[in-house]
Design a protein around this motif. Sequence first.
Motif, PDB file in Angstrom:
ATOM      1  N   ARG A  14       0.857  -1.168   0.000  1.00 35.93           N
ATOM      2  CA  ARG A  14       0.000   0.000   0.000  1.00 35.93           C
ATOM      3  C   ARG A  14       0.901   1.228   0.000  1.00 35.93           C
ATOM      4  NH1 ARG A  14      -5.361  -1.073   1.505  1.00 35.93           N
ATOM      5  NH2 ARG A  14      -5.982   0.689   0.270  1.00 35.93           N
ATOM      6  N   GLY A  30     -10.593  19.137 -12.658  1.00 38.37           N
ATOM      7  CA  GLY A  30     -11.261  18.094 -11.885  1.00 38.37           C
ATOM      8  C   GLY A  30     -10.344  16.903 -11.643  1.00 38.37           C
ATOM      9  N   PHE A  85      -7.066  12.585  -2.400  1.00 37.98           N
ATOM     10  CA  PHE A  85      -6.927  11.324  -1.672  1.00 37.98           C
ATOM     11  C   PHE A  85      -5.659  11.318  -0.835  1.00 37.98           C
ATOM     12  CE2 PHE A  85      -9.983  10.018  -4.782  1.00 37.98           C
ATOM     13  CZ  PHE A  85     -10.682   8.981  -4.193  1.00 37.98           C
ATOM     14  N   SER A 140      -4.389   8.303   0.185  1.00 36.07           N
ATOM     15  CA  SER A 140      -3.669   7.143  -0.327  1.00 36.07           C
ATOM     16  C   SER A 140      -3.386   7.340  -1.807  1.00 36.07           C
ATOM     17  CB  SER A 140      -4.520   5.886  -0.132  1.00 36.07           C
ATOM     18  OG  SER A 140      -4.243   4.954  -1.156  1.00 36.07           O
ATOM     19  N   SER A 166      -5.173   4.855  -4.298  1.00 39.03           N
ATOM     20  CA  SER A 166      -6.573   5.190  -4.582  1.00 39.03           C
ATOM     21  C   SER A 166      -6.658   6.415  -5.474  1.00 39.03           C
ATOM     22  CB  SER A 166      -7.326   5.466  -3.289  1.00 39.03           C
ATOM     23  OG  SER A 166      -7.233   4.366  -2.440  1.00 39.03           O
ATOM     24  N   VAL A 175     -10.080   6.584 -13.580  1.00 39.70           N
ATOM     25  CA  VAL A 175     -11.502   6.413 -13.926  1.00 39.70           C
ATOM     26  C   VAL A 175     -12.068   7.733 -14.435  1.00 39.70           C
ATOM     27  CG1 VAL A 175     -13.803   6.000 -12.982  1.00 39.70           C
ATOM     28  CG2 VAL A 175     -11.942   4.480 -12.378  1.00 39.70           C
ATOM     29  N   LEU A 176     -11.758   8.813 -13.734  1.00 44.43           N
ATOM     30  CA  LEU A 176     -12.310  10.111 -14.138  1.00 44.43           C
ATOM     31  C   LEU A 176     -11.801  10.523 -15.512  1.00 44.43           C
ATOM     32  CD1 LEU A 176     -14.156  12.393 -13.245  1.00 44.43           C
ATOM     33  CD2 LEU A 176     -12.150  13.582 -12.390  1.00 44.43           C
ATOM     34  N   ILE A 210     -21.406   8.793 -10.655  1.00 42.69           N
ATOM     35  CA  ILE A 210     -19.979   8.467 -10.834  1.00 42.69           C
ATOM     36  C   ILE A 210     -19.148   9.377  -9.932  1.00 42.69           C
ATOM     37  CG2 ILE A 210     -18.062   8.300 -12.467  1.00 42.69           C
ATOM     38  CD1 ILE A 210     -20.093   8.047 -14.703  1.00 42.69           C
ATOM     39  N   LEU A 268     -16.856   8.439  -6.695  1.00 43.97           N
ATOM     40  CA  LEU A 268     -15.420   8.742  -6.631  1.00 43.97           C
ATOM     41  C   LEU A 268     -15.074   9.519  -5.364  1.00 43.97           C
ATOM     42  CD1 LEU A 268     -14.556   9.759 -10.299  1.00 43.97           C
ATOM     43  CD2 LEU A 268     -13.592   7.858  -9.025  1.00 43.97           C
ATOM     44  N   LEU A 307     -13.941  10.525   0.569  1.00 43.63           N
ATOM     45  CA  LEU A 307     -13.253  11.744   1.000  1.00 43.63           C
ATOM     46  C   LEU A 307     -14.105  12.473   2.035  1.00 43.63           C
ATOM     47  CD1 LEU A 307     -12.249  12.945  -2.563  1.00 43.63           C
ATOM     48  CD2 LEU A 307     -10.827  11.728  -0.924  1.00 43.63           C
ATOM     49  N   LEU A 352     -15.763  19.256  -4.367  1.00 43.80           N
ATOM     50  CA  LEU A 352     -15.022  18.544  -5.404  1.00 43.80           C
ATOM     51  C   LEU A 352     -15.989  17.837  -6.350  1.00 43.80           C
ATOM     52  CD1 LEU A 352     -12.313  17.652  -6.499  1.00 43.80           C
ATOM     53  CD2 LEU A 352     -12.355  15.731  -4.923  1.00 43.80           C
ATOM     54  N   LEU A 409     -16.168  17.989 -10.432  1.00 43.21           N
ATOM     55  CA  LEU A 409     -16.006  16.836 -11.313  1.00 43.21           C
ATOM     56  C   LEU A 409     -17.192  16.675 -12.252  1.00 43.21           C
ATOM     57  CD1 LEU A 409     -14.743  14.051  -8.875  1.00 43.21           C
ATOM     58  CD2 LEU A 409     -13.457  15.821 -10.034  1.00 43.21           C
ATOM     59  N   ALA A 429     -18.834   2.468 -14.488  1.00 44.91           N
ATOM     60  CA  ALA A 429     -17.952   3.463 -13.893  1.00 44.91           C
ATOM     61  C   ALA A 429     -18.287   3.657 -12.413  1.00 44.91           C
ATOM     62  CB  ALA A 429     -18.074   4.792 -14.638  1.00 44.91           C
ATOM     63  N   ALA A 455     -16.899   0.635 -10.515  1.00 49.93           N
ATOM     64  CA  ALA A 455     -15.438   0.705 -10.394  1.00 49.93           C
ATOM     65  C   ALA A 455     -15.046   1.771  -9.380  1.00 49.93           C
ATOM     66  CB  ALA A 455     -14.817   1.008 -11.758  1.00 49.93           C
ATOM     67  N   SER A 456     -15.732   2.911  -9.419  1.00 48.19           N
ATOM     68  CA  SER A 456     -15.396   4.003  -8.506  1.00 48.19           C
ATOM     69  C   SER A 456     -15.686   3.613  -7.063  1.00 48.19           C
ATOM     70  CB  SER A 456     -16.197   5.243  -8.861  1.00 48.19           C
ATOM     71  OG  SER A 456     -16.044   5.553 -10.218  1.00 48.19           O
ATOM     72  N   ARG A 488     -15.563   0.641  -5.804  1.00 49.52           N
ATOM     73  CA  ARG A 488     -14.513  -0.276  -5.353  1.00 49.52           C
ATOM     74  C   ARG A 488     -13.246   0.475  -4.973  1.00 49.52           C
ATOM     75  NH1 ARG A 488     -16.441  -5.252  -6.092  1.00 49.52           N
ATOM     76  NH2 ARG A 488     -17.804  -5.574  -7.873  1.00 49.52           N
ATOM     77  N   ILE A 489     -12.958   1.549  -5.716  1.00 50.07           N
ATOM     78  CA  ILE A 489     -11.786   2.360  -5.385  1.00 50.07           C
ATOM     79  C   ILE A 489     -11.999   3.052  -4.052  1.00 50.07           C
ATOM     80  CG2 ILE A 489     -10.446   4.391  -6.056  1.00 50.07           C
ATOM     81  CD1 ILE A 489     -11.213   3.615  -8.989  1.00 50.07           C
ATOM     82  N   SER A 490     -13.182   3.655  -3.896  1.00 47.33           N
ATOM     83  CA  SER A 490     -13.432   4.444  -2.689  1.00 47.33           C
ATOM     84  C   SER A 490     -13.445   3.585  -1.434  1.00 47.33           C
ATOM     85  CB  SER A 490     -14.775   5.166  -2.816  1.00 47.33           C
ATOM     86  OG  SER A 490     -14.656   6.229  -3.720  1.00 47.33           O
ATOM     87  N   ILE A 491     -13.961   2.375  -1.557  1.00 46.62           N
ATOM     88  CA  ILE A 491     -14.094   1.542  -0.365  1.00 46.62           C
ATOM     89  C   ILE A 491     -12.719   1.145   0.163  1.00 46.62           C
ATOM     90  CG2 ILE A 491     -14.166  -0.801  -1.276  1.00 46.62           C
ATOM     91  CD1 ILE A 491     -16.934   0.479   0.867  1.00 46.62           C
ATOM     92  N   GLY A 511     -10.075   3.186  -0.077  1.00 48.04           N
ATOM     93  CA  GLY A 511      -9.257   4.412   0.058  1.00 48.04           C
ATOM     94  C   GLY A 511      -8.645   4.430   1.370  1.00 48.04           C
TER      95      GLY A 511
END
Lengths: 206, 245, 241
Positions: free
Chosen positions: A14, B141, B149, B151, B154, B161-162, C166, C170, C174, C180, C184, C230, C233-234, C236-239, C241
């Motif tokens: 990580r 953005g 973030f 991390s 992440s 993705v964005l 989406i 994302l 946060l 933010l 976006l 999307a 996927a987002s 899964r990324i956030s969880i 983080g």
Amino acid sequence: MSLRLQAQQLACERDDRWLFQGLDVDIHSGEVVRIEGPNGSGKTTLLKILSGQLSDYHGELYWNDQPMREVREHFLTNLLYLGHAPGVKTGLTALENLSWYQALDGQRGSESERLDALAIVGLAGFEDVPAGQLSAGQQRRIALARLTLTPRALWVLDEPFTAIDRHGVAALEAQLVAHANSGGCVIVTTHHELASSPALRRIELG
Amino acid sequence: MWAFIHKLGSPKWFYGISAKLEPWFWVAAALLIVAGTVWGLAFAPADYQQGNSFRIIYVHVPAAFLAQSIFVSMAVAGLVFMVWKIKVADMAAAVMAPLGAAMTFVSLFSGAVWGVPTWGTWWMWDARLTSMLILLFLYLGVIALRGAFTSRDSASRAASVLAMVGVINIPIIKYSVDWWYTLHQPASFTMTSRPAMPTEMWLPLLIMVLGFYSFFIALTLMRTRNEILRRESNKRWVRELVQEA
Amino acid sequence: MLQETTEVAPRLKEPGEGLALALTATLKRDLVLMLRRRGEVLNPLVFFALVITLFPVGISPDPDLLALIAPGLLWVAALLAALLSLDSLFRSDFDDGSLEQLLLAPQPLAALTLAKVAVHWLLTGLPLALMAPILGIMLALPAGSYLVLAVSLALGSATLSLIGAIGAALTVGLARGGVLLSLLVLPLYIPVLIFGAGAVQAAIAGDSVSAHLAILGALLAAALMLAPWAIAASLRISING
């Protein structure tokens, strides 16, 4: 029934820091596996990998001797994961919370099943109270009711004893051992010392 | 193919190969930009309608090209990172974003300056400028999301993705803005869609565009190399490299 | 008190169907949750009305001028109102751990998130679309464009919910994702705004609106196909983080 969860040469990085490397795990039916290690040693991360939430690892995972990514759906169908947060909606009653989990599991379920499961975790009489009005321990008990309500072979539990009182802890511990003895499998992290039992195994991290 | 992709993905290998390539792109960029500038500003004929003020296209158009290409490259790098988990791709995407935003800003600014002699105002809601402005917001953005973030892993994934979502939307945005513009302001003239430009006008433009691309590649290689050193600073090969130096 | 249980031997199960059941249950759960916090459902509507009130006050009460800018104003205000409630789309699920459980369900996550987005549209986009004609009257919107306003908003806001989700996915990890999120998502809203407001303007001008509505429909179809992946996927990324 037999079940096997295997990890070979598991490593997790990580942000350029190795949490663990070269970890081999082989978990079978009938075992209660306790993951041990100091804070920050990656216990929760390991549980997330073993429960298929984190795909960001090196090494291979096998479920019943088949590569995880091919049998992921089968794996998830047989997994019950409880994380740090109990996954209980404060705006819903205990019964409503459980019925959503049953539906996610693919079953319609009946009210009497849910009432029974709640009675087992000591929440008889609190079925129709919004979970937000219950204590932290009671909310966690709603989550624990899923152990009996939606039977799954593999339990992955991250600190399940948090906020549970002493009697509850003893009963839950007995439930874990009983699950293993009946052919299930439990992977758990906890700061609570588990009573030694033939089913108990330890994996040391860090 | 696989072996090649993974070899390319190794930061150490990339660091070595990019060291060889980088100077060539710098040289190409310098030669092309100098040649294009001199030709475009001093020798190309003045425009029959706009006189000398048209010469700003020698900056405006290459910057606009680059602004769009960088976003696409960033999204492709993001895709490569997400699919093959190649970290170098993410490092490249990370360093491309500010450069892309800067190029978008250059094209907007030069467009605004060009507007003064042409439209008599610093800003018109011209289709091209409006799309560019939206592109700038898309860049901001991506940069802001990456920065938000704690991390880095992440952050990299979220930004990837964005960028991919953005790149799917860019053509939709562009066409809808064009459509909107023709509806509201017909028959005004835009900067580049004009009847056949004579060769002595577009050739220096082509040279400038190539020069800008070389500059982009050179700068991206350089900054990716820096990023590699920064992120891999605890790896042995980087330490050895530092000791040798 | 946890009682002693008679443990029944657990069987390994085969993945079942159950997707329809999980979808309806998630839809119902979110609807119940939102309807129990009616304030949160009403807030975007009140915000919509408030923003619309600001314009005559800030610009001019002249009906001719207002009629001219009304289509755009209504669309922009509705778009911002829909944005307002977006931040909470996944936030409470993230905080209480249900999002983790959603991710671990054997059902495809993309489909399950669609249920959540549908609830957002049902309780935000649709009410805004129904309310817009009333505010249109207050802005002296020319007759004949009211139905188009409502239909274009209903259609467009569904796309806005999908794209917005989406961004919400994302930024859910946060601590302060709200501002933010707007940064976006707003640039991606522009095509919908152009064709939505364009439809109302075309209706006022007496032109055919079918092209506009068809494009809004096409945007919705594209968003329906692509956005769920999307979003998944987002999340899964956030969880992680």
